[in-house]
Design a protein around this motif. Structure first.
Motif, short mmCIF file in Angstrom:
data_model
loop_
_atom_site.label_atom_id
_atom_site.label_comp_id
_atom_site.label_asym_id
_atom_site.label_seq_id
_atom_site.Cartn_x
_atom_site.Cartn_y
_atom_site.Cartn_z
N UNK B 76 -64.59 21.63 71.58
CA UNK B 76 -64.47 22.77 72.49
C UNK B 76 -65.27 22.55 73.76
N UNK B 77 -64.56 22.45 74.89
CA UNK B 77 -65.20 22.42 76.20
C UNK B 77 -65.10 23.81 76.82
N UNK B 78 -65.90 24.02 77.88
CA UNK B 78 -65.89 25.34 78.51
C UNK B 78 -65.26 25.31 79.89
N UNK B 79 -64.79 26.45 80.33
CA UNK B 79 -64.38 26.60 81.74
C UNK B 79 -64.80 27.98 82.22
N UNK B 80 -65.14 28.06 83.49
CA UNK B 80 -65.48 29.37 84.04
C UNK B 80 -65.02 29.44 85.48
N UNK B 81 -64.85 30.67 85.96
CA UNK B 81 -64.46 30.90 87.36
C UNK B 81 -65.63 31.55 88.08
N UNK B 82 -65.98 31.01 89.24
CA UNK B 82 -66.95 31.69 90.10
C UNK B 82 -66.13 32.66 90.95
N UNK B 83 -66.27 33.96 90.64
CA UNK B 83 -65.39 34.96 91.24
C UNK B 83 -65.93 35.50 92.56
N UNK B 84 -67.25 35.32 92.78
CA UNK B 84 -67.84 35.83 94.03
C UNK B 84 -68.03 37.34 94.03
N UNK B 85 -68.33 37.91 92.84
CA UNK B 85 -68.59 39.36 92.76
C UNK B 85 -70.09 39.58 92.80
N UNK B 86 -70.55 40.36 93.78
CA UNK B 86 -71.97 40.60 93.92
C UNK B 86 -72.29 42.07 93.68
N UNK B 87 -71.84 42.93 94.57
CA UNK B 87 -72.02 44.39 94.45
C UNK B 87 -73.48 44.77 94.21
N UNK B 88 -74.38 44.01 94.87
CA UNK B 88 -75.81 44.34 94.75
C UNK B 88 -76.42 43.94 93.42
N UNK B 89 -75.60 43.37 92.53
CA UNK B 89 -76.10 42.98 91.21
C UNK B 89 -76.11 41.47 91.03
N UNK B 90 -75.65 40.75 92.05
CA UNK B 90 -75.44 39.29 91.90
C UNK B 90 -74.68 39.02 90.60
N UNK B 91 -73.63 39.77 90.39
CA UNK B 91 -72.93 39.72 89.12
C UNK B 91 -72.43 38.32 88.75
N UNK B 92 -71.74 37.69 89.69
CA UNK B 92 -71.18 36.38 89.37
C UNK B 92 -72.27 35.33 89.22
N UNK B 93 -73.32 35.41 90.07
CA UNK B 93 -74.42 34.45 89.95
C UNK B 93 -75.11 34.58 88.61
N UNK B 94 -75.37 35.82 88.22
CA UNK B 94 -75.99 36.07 86.91
C UNK B 94 -75.13 35.53 85.77
N UNK B 95 -73.83 35.79 85.86
CA UNK B 95 -72.92 35.32 84.82
C UNK B 95 -73.07 33.81 84.65
#
Lengths: 316, 316
Positions: B76-95
């Protein structure tokens, strides 16, 4: 803001939010029969040459239905069961009183067939439920079984073309809800505004009010001046169906028309063939050797006839 | 009363009421992977010779799923998308941080494929949603479209046998709930633990956690020590799916196991052939002339490619 009737601009007394349709009393009393006629035609329930038997309970739906069918010019006779339910409310006696009053007030001379369960089979509904101890001390399952059997028997024996019941949209949507939550496949496959007489001994069954909201049927009865039994059956007070109705009303309050969409979407899905089981999956039915109605039991009597067969019932 | 673990009689830390199964931490951490393996086998999702691509978001479900598949010996390998959602929470960076931390803590050296949507297509999710004004100012529909397209593209281009996602029982049951309430026929027909790669350009998709409750997946992540992003996506806060989950949890609270029965009953009904549409009703799909993925649009580009085709998008 006072809502105006869509048809005559007089003040509206009923606002059917699911249709965005406010109406005055007179136009509402026209609209419900028109809607019923549209349902009868759309689902090809029956025609004016058919002999129709209406199952009446004394409640708002069945009395209104009988009234509407008479207005629409159908050959509609009534039938009712004397169930022998009292519970300190004289429930069955009251029910019968409202039926007689309806006939006298609105359609004198109408034919009403009555089956008294105790006279016919020796025990009232509560009595047979107690003896056979079916359904966790509540007679609802026995009552449903007996009603279905006797309504079908009468329609068939008296040569009616179709048996109609007053199930409204809320009834149908709550049964659908339950069938979906539990994925009752055989029930889903058979849930429809019309059930054909596709077995020997089976009458055609139809539900002309299946697109009418319960609250609109109550409004129809009140505005038309039909007196009806207001109480739920004392045994049905905590029925799951009432919980399902409440859940659907929550949805409806959030989104007007949700209940109707849920039911009509299901009928559309049916029409697209979504609920067609492979042939071999159709439940095998025999004919009961005593009453001649179709039964799913594997040998001997049907469930209804076994009820009265005391030896078998006591053995359980 | 202290509940005891069904397997070792130590005090239980998790009580799965739907299975009447209290377990201690150690046995619960064994049970979830065993249950996942049973799901993989029962629905024939994939085998240990398949190359598996896990879509990870940094949430409890997808990280736990990757962890479980590794433990079970899958490639099992992984994949993820950097969506660029911030909204003051740095949501994508945190993810992304939680994904990297997971790999470092548990499975160092694991392969993770990352697609940065802005680098690849010139705009982040909120940017493309704003420009194209799709989905009533919420980017959820655009986000879903882009995620589905890119996950499928990567799985297909990189030659994986199957793309797996962390959808849990609550996710599946709430989608089912919505599909049933609105009778979304085409969605009902396709809702399953596995979607075959039955069109050119389409990867096989599987949901190995579809029988695991959301709360149990949270317990798994916590007990296993997986740090994950706890917040819902800021755009999903009032999503209908969360309302549906709440309604299902109400049912579950009244009757433990209701949610599971609802979903499994549906899968059984599927297996009995209840959701099979007549052949001619299958939606006609073409291949997009730019990306090569199947599309329901009648000509030209697929909906995903049209997103980036500014002239068309602006015209709307």
């Amino acid at each position: 803001m006072i809502l105006k009737c869509r048809k005559c601009h007089e003040p509206a007394v009923v606002n059917m939010r699911q249709h965005k349709l406010p109406l005055c009393a007179a136009h509402f009393l026209e609209w419900i029969p028109e809607q019923t006629q549209r349902t009868i035609e759309k689902y090809r329930l029956f025609t004016r040459t058919d002999r129709v038997l209406v199952a009446v309970s004394g409640g708002k739906d069945s009395l209104s239905l009988w009234d509407i069918l008479k207005q629409l010019g159908y050959q509609a006779d009534g039938m009712t069961l004397q169930l022998g339910i009292d519970e300190g409310l004289q429930y069955s006696d009251q029910s019968h009183h409202f039926i007689e009053k309806f006939i006298g007030d609105f359609w004198p001379g109408s034919i009403l067939h009555t089956v008294d369960v105790k006279s016919a089979y020796g025990e009232s509904i509560p009595e047979v439920a107690r003896r056979t101890d079916r359904g966790n001390a509540r007679p609802c399952s026995v009552c449903g079984l007996i009603k279905r059997h006797e309504m079908n028997r009468l329609a068939h024996e008296l040569g009616y073309d179709v048996l109609v019941t007053g199930h409204n949209l809320d009834d149908e949507a709550s049964v659908l809800w339950s069938n979906v939550l539990n994925w009752q496949i055989d029930s889903l496959v058979r849930q429809a505004p019309i059930l054909p007489a596709d077995r020997p001994g089976l009458a055609r069954k139809a539900k002309p009010l299946c697109r009418c909201y319960e609250r609109d049927m109550a409004a129809y009865a009140v505005l038309r001046g039909i007196a009806y039994i207001y109480d739920e059956c004392p045994f049905a007070l905590h029925a799951t169906s009432l919980q399902h109705k409440a859940a659907l009303n929550d949805l409806e309050n959030k989104h007007a028309g949700a209940k109707l969409q849920f039911y009509l979407g299901f009928l559309n899905a049916r029409e697209r063939g979504l609920f067609t089981l492979p042939e071999e999956d159709a439940p095998a039915l025999r004919t009961c050797e005593r009453c001649g109605q179709p039964t799913g039991t594997t040998a001997g009597l049907c469930t209804f006839c076994r009820l009265w067969d005391k030896k078998q019932a006591v053995v359980k």
